[in-house]
Design an enzyme around this catalytic site. Structure first.
Site, PDB file in Angstrom:
ATOM      1  N   THR A 177       0.832  -1.204   0.000  1.00 25.58           N
ATOM      2  CA  THR A 177       0.000   0.000   0.000  1.00 25.58           C
ATOM      3  C   THR A 177       0.868   1.255   0.000  1.00 25.58           C
ATOM      4  O   THR A 177       1.961   1.266   0.605  1.00 25.58           O
ATOM      5  CB  THR A 177      -0.967   0.028   1.206  1.00 25.58           C
ATOM      6  OG1 THR A 177      -1.352   1.370   1.472  1.00 25.58           O
ATOM      7  CG2 THR A 177      -0.346  -0.529   2.462  1.00 25.58           C
TER       8      THR A 177
ATOM      9  N   SER B  63      -1.211   3.579  10.509  1.00 28.05           N
ATOM     10  CA  SER B  63      -2.126   2.687  11.262  1.00 28.05           C
ATOM     11  C   SER B  63      -1.412   1.360  11.466  1.00 28.05           C
ATOM     12  O   SER B  63      -0.389   1.080  10.807  1.00 28.05           O
ATOM     13  CB  SER B  63      -3.416   2.432  10.471  1.00 28.05           C
ATOM     14  OG  SER B  63      -3.184   1.485   9.436  1.00 28.05           O
TER      15      SER B  63
ATOM     16  N   TYR C   9      -2.582  -1.553  10.560  1.00 30.49           N
ATOM     17  CA  TYR C   9      -2.711  -2.290   9.287  1.00 30.49           C
ATOM     18  C   TYR C   9      -1.566  -1.913   8.347  1.00 30.49           C
ATOM     19  O   TYR C   9      -0.888  -2.782   7.794  1.00 30.49           O
ATOM     20  CB  TYR C   9      -4.076  -1.994   8.633  1.00 30.49           C
ATOM     21  CG  TYR C   9      -4.026  -2.096   7.134  1.00 30.49           C
ATOM     22  CD1 TYR C   9      -3.823  -3.329   6.511  1.00 30.49           C
ATOM     23  CD2 TYR C   9      -4.128  -0.961   6.320  1.00 30.49           C
ATOM     24  CE1 TYR C   9      -3.727  -3.423   5.123  1.00 30.49           C
ATOM     25  CE2 TYR C   9      -4.037  -1.046   4.942  1.00 30.49           C
ATOM     26  CZ  TYR C   9      -3.833  -2.281   4.351  1.00 30.49           C
ATOM     27  OH  TYR C   9      -3.729  -2.369   2.994  1.00 30.49           O
ATOM     28  N   HIS C  10      -1.342  -0.596   8.158  1.00 30.05           N
ATOM     29  CA  HIS C  10      -0.289  -0.178   7.236  1.00 30.05           C
ATOM     30  C   HIS C  10       1.092  -0.637   7.727  1.00 30.05           C
ATOM     31  O   HIS C  10       1.972  -0.941   6.936  1.00 30.05           O
ATOM     32  CB  HIS C  10      -0.322   1.344   7.042  1.00 30.05           C
ATOM     33  CG  HIS C  10      -1.536   1.814   6.287  1.00 30.05           C
ATOM     34  ND1 HIS C  10      -2.641   2.343   6.905  1.00 30.05           N
ATOM     35  CD2 HIS C  10      -1.822   1.812   4.958  1.00 30.05           C
ATOM     36  CE1 HIS C  10      -3.548   2.661   5.990  1.00 30.05           C
ATOM     37  NE2 HIS C  10      -3.084   2.344   4.805  1.00 30.05           N
TER      38      HIS C  10
ATOM     39  N   LYS D 276       1.841  -4.011   6.584  1.00 27.68           N
ATOM     40  CA  LYS D 276       2.254  -4.056   5.173  1.00 27.68           C
ATOM     41  C   LYS D 276       3.754  -3.751   5.051  1.00 27.68           C
ATOM     42  O   LYS D 276       4.444  -4.306   4.210  1.00 27.68           O
ATOM     43  CB  LYS D 276       1.440  -3.067   4.327  1.00 27.68           C
ATOM     44  CG  LYS D 276      -0.057  -3.252   4.388  1.00 27.68           C
ATOM     45  CD  LYS D 276      -0.515  -4.599   3.896  1.00 27.68           C
ATOM     46  CE  LYS D 276      -0.894  -4.595   2.451  1.00 27.68           C
ATOM     47  NZ  LYS D 276      -1.632  -5.837   2.075  1.00 27.68           N
TER      48      LYS D 276
ATOM     49  N   VAL E  66     -16.085  14.357   5.487  1.00 30.95           N
ATOM     50  CA  VAL E  66     -14.673  14.741   5.286  1.00 30.95           C
ATOM     51  C   VAL E  66     -14.024  14.854   6.666  1.00 30.95           C
ATOM     52  O   VAL E  66     -14.517  15.577   7.532  1.00 30.95           O
ATOM     53  CB  VAL E  66     -14.586  16.081   4.521  1.00 30.95           C
ATOM     54  CG1 VAL E  66     -13.150  16.593   4.491  1.00 30.95           C
ATOM     55  CG2 VAL E  66     -15.131  15.916   3.108  1.00 30.95           C
TER      56      VAL E  66
HETATM   57  N1  NAD Z   1      -8.976  -2.021  -1.652  1.00 33.83           N
HETATM   58  C1  NAD Z   1      -8.056  -1.073  -1.616  1.00 33.83           C
HETATM   59  O1  NAD Z   1      -8.348   0.108  -1.839  1.00 33.83           O
HETATM   60  C2  NAD Z   1      -6.624  -1.418  -1.341  1.00 33.83           C
HETATM   61  C3  NAD Z   1      -5.668  -0.407  -1.374  1.00 33.83           C
HETATM   62  C4  NAD Z   1      -4.330  -0.724  -1.130  1.00 33.83           C
HETATM   63  C5  NAD Z   1      -3.969  -2.030  -0.863  1.00 33.83           C
HETATM   64  N2  NAD Z   1      -4.919  -2.998  -0.810  1.00 33.83           N
HETATM   65  C6  NAD Z   1      -4.491  -4.374  -0.527  1.00 33.83           C
HETATM   66  O2  NAD Z   1      -5.037  -5.260  -1.479  1.00 33.83           O
HETATM   67  C7  NAD Z   1      -5.387  -6.493  -0.867  1.00 33.83           C
HETATM   68  C8  NAD Z   1      -6.835  -6.829  -1.174  1.00 33.83           C
HETATM   69  O3  NAD Z   1      -7.677  -5.788  -0.686  1.00 33.83           O
HETATM   70  P1  NAD Z   1      -9.240  -5.897  -0.763  1.00 33.83           P
HETATM   71  O4  NAD Z   1      -9.775  -4.537  -0.703  1.00 33.83           O
HETATM   72  O5  NAD Z   1      -9.627  -6.815  -1.865  1.00 33.83           O
HETATM   73  O6  NAD Z   1      -9.536  -6.611   0.641  1.00 33.83           O
HETATM   74  P2  NAD Z   1     -10.614  -7.728   0.988  1.00 33.83           P
HETATM   75  O7  NAD Z   1     -10.713  -7.835   2.461  1.00 33.83           O
HETATM   76  O8  NAD Z   1     -11.866  -7.509   0.235  1.00 33.83           O
HETATM   77  O9  NAD Z   1      -9.895  -9.030   0.405  1.00 33.83           O
HETATM   78  C9  NAD Z   1      -8.963  -9.791   1.118  1.00 33.83           C
HETATM   79  C10 NAD Z   1      -9.431 -11.239   1.059  1.00 33.83           C
HETATM   80  O10 NAD Z   1      -8.466 -12.056   1.713  1.00 33.83           O
HETATM   81  C11 NAD Z   1      -9.142 -13.007   2.493  1.00 33.83           C
HETATM   82  N3  NAD Z   1      -8.261 -13.432   3.587  1.00 33.83           N
HETATM   83  C12 NAD Z   1      -7.711 -12.656   4.554  1.00 33.83           C
HETATM   84  N4  NAD Z   1      -7.006 -13.426   5.403  1.00 33.83           N
HETATM   85  C13 NAD Z   1      -7.092 -14.697   4.948  1.00 33.83           C
HETATM   86  C14 NAD Z   1      -6.590 -15.940   5.410  1.00 33.83           C
HETATM   87  N5  NAD Z   1      -5.888 -16.042   6.550  1.00 33.83           N
HETATM   88  N6  NAD Z   1      -6.861 -17.064   4.693  1.00 33.83           N
HETATM   89  C15 NAD Z   1      -7.605 -16.996   3.551  1.00 33.83           C
HETATM   90  N7  NAD Z   1      -8.131 -15.832   3.081  1.00 33.83           N
HETATM   91  C16 NAD Z   1      -7.869 -14.715   3.781  1.00 33.83           C
HETATM   92  C17 NAD Z   1     -10.390 -12.282   2.997  1.00 33.83           C
HETATM   93  O11 NAD Z   1     -11.420 -13.174   3.375  1.00 33.83           O
HETATM   94  C18 NAD Z   1     -10.760 -11.434   1.779  1.00 33.83           C
HETATM   95  O12 NAD Z   1     -11.672 -12.098   0.930  1.00 33.83           O
HETATM   96  C19 NAD Z   1      -5.080  -6.358   0.608  1.00 33.83           C
HETATM   97  O13 NAD Z   1      -3.852  -6.963   0.887  1.00 33.83           O
HETATM   98  C20 NAD Z   1      -4.994  -4.867   0.823  1.00 33.83           C
HETATM   99  O14 NAD Z   1      -4.098  -4.565   1.853  1.00 33.83           O
HETATM  100  C21 NAD Z   1      -6.230  -2.721  -1.034  1.00 33.83           C
END
Ligand code: NAD
Length: 382
Positions: free
Chosen positions: A144, A179, A181-182, A185, A254
């Site tokens: 991210t 955060s 979470y970040h 990453k 906002v």
């Molecule tokens: N959506 C965004 O805007 C965004 C931005 C930057 C980075 N990301 C990164 O992209 C990735 C996907 O994001 P997203 O928005 O699709 O999230 P999401 O939560 O919709 O998808 C993640 C999926 O991984 C699965 N998962 C998590 N832990 C698991 C485990 N232990 N075993 C099996 N499955 C597991 C969850 O059930 C979920 O379906 C993430 O790593 C997130 O950090 C997303």
């Protein structure tokens, strides 16, 4: 290519699976439905019901004639990871399987521990399984832009050359997340960099900004193929939330002064970035990093864009500056590089009024499902 998508049920995972399948790749998805469990536990839900992975895979087969293999299980469990990687023998692995919500990670100790242990264990299991069973496979990991934070210097694409006392060395660009979470990453990136150095892995780490959007070429408007669309503050991304707030007649929330600037991209571009990365893999022993976004906006600019699109639809969209529940700079320098994916062939889909109107018109059809008390739950950082 045989491509395994970890987290294939998610907002990005399922559209990616269809996109790669439509491009002629042999795709399998793995997921344990963690996202579904967490939104239920937090008493929020997506705007429309999303079928389970077996049903989505059947709907896709029906539409495209292509099969997507489904593995249901927890990627923290070594036996599950080992089994699917041995069976499927992937050549490319897309790693989305994390707890991706910053507010969720800041809720309480239990949520923090889940985020920390889930994200790092899945990444570590993936690294160990790749080394053991498919050492030539290319790992495409979603990182991210939040790993960099908002430093008062321009952000480079992953790496920086440092001159120090007459000597020079290339390092990962300094990271300082906002955060937990970040922060996980950042730790993922460190794990991947360490094992790339010692085990000659082949890794692309995509530093992605917040994604917006609903439709892709593969899903069209078909509800059985659409991704999750959360509008709550915990699992929804900012522009998606603003779109729902505008349609529901809820003032756009906002945070603070609204000068927080980030790099955004359309869901369609996420799929293209991931596909382009897979089709031009990193070298063995290389950790390749791309900054994955197409344009930057402040939160104020996003709110104004949504307000304008609402006006074109005769909606009276109001903007409310509320106390910022997060600890973050509300005005800051932000100039990140992002040329790597363009060089690979990315043709961006920019945010336009048409894009917003199409999203808002679709959300209008589901307007009765919007529950006002789920929009803003006030998860604070303090
Ligand atoms: N959506 C965004 O805007 C965004 C931005 C930057 C980075 N990301 C990164 O992209 C990735 C996907 O994001 P997203 O928005 O699709 O999230 P999401 O939560 O919709 O998808 C993640 C999926 O991984 C699965 N998962 C998590 N832990 C698991 C485990 N232990 N075993 C099996 N499955 C597991 C969850 O059930 C979920 O379906 C993430 O790593 C997130 O950090 C997303």
């Amino acid at each position: 290519m045989r491509i395994l998508i970890l987290g294939g049920d998610g907002y990005l995972g399922w559209p990616t699976a269809m996109n790669l399948s439509a491009s002629g790749h042999n795709v399998a998805v793995a997921d344990n439905y963690l996202r579904r469990r967490l939104y239920r536990e937090e008493n929020v839900e997506p705007l429309w019901t999303v079928p389970n992975l077996h049903d989505r895979s059947a709907a896709w087969k029906n539409k495209s004639g292509q099969a997507i293999k489904v593995y249901i299980g927890d990627l923290r469990e070594w036996e599950f990871v080992e089994e699917i990687i041995r069976k499927f023998e992937p050549q490319g692995i897309v790693h989305y399987a994390e707890q991706p919500s910053a507010p969720y990670s800041m809720l309480n100790r239990k949520a923090a521990m889940l985020t920390l242990s889930n994200n790092l264990t899945v990444t570590a299991n993936l690294i160990f399984a790749t080394r053991e069973y498919c050492p030539d496979a290319h790992i495409v990991k979603l990182g991210t832009m939040g790993e960099y934070g908002t430093p008062n210097i321009d952000i480079e694409e992953g790496w920086i050359e440092v001159d120090h006392k007459g000597r020079r060395q290339k390092f990962l660009f300094p990271r300082q997340a906002g955060s937990l979470y970040h922060t996980t990453k950042i730790m993922d990136t460190d794990l991947l960099w360490f094992y790339t150095r010692i085990w000659n892995l082949r890794v692309t780490d995509l530093m992605q900004g917040p994604v917006y959007g609903i439709f892709t070429e593969e899903s069209g408007n078909d509800c059985s193929l659409l991704p999750f669309f959360n509008y709550d503050e915990i699992f929804g991304t900012v522009l998606n939330r603003f779109v729902v707030q505008a349609v529901a007649g809820y003032p756009l929330t906002v945070y603070g002064r609204g000068g927080q600037t980030r790099g955004y991209l359309n869901l369609i571009d996420t799929l293209n970035c991931v596909r382009l990365s897979l089709e031009t893999p990193a070298q063995k022993g290389e950790l390749r990093i791309f900054n994955q976004f197409t344009e930057t906006f402040s939160v104020n600019q996003l709110a104004e864009r949504v307000q304008q699109a609402g006006r074109a639809m005769s909606l009276n969209v109001t903007i409310q500056h509320i106390d910022n529940p997060r600890l973050e700079a509300e005005e800051h320098h932000y100039n990140p590089a992002h040329t790597g994916l363009i060089d690979l062939g990315l043709e961006p889909h920019y945010l336009s009024e048409d894009v917003l109107i199409r999203m808002m018109q679709f959300v209008q059809k589901h307007k009765e499902k919007v529950s006002g008390d789920k929009i803003f739950k006030k998860v604070t950082w303090s």
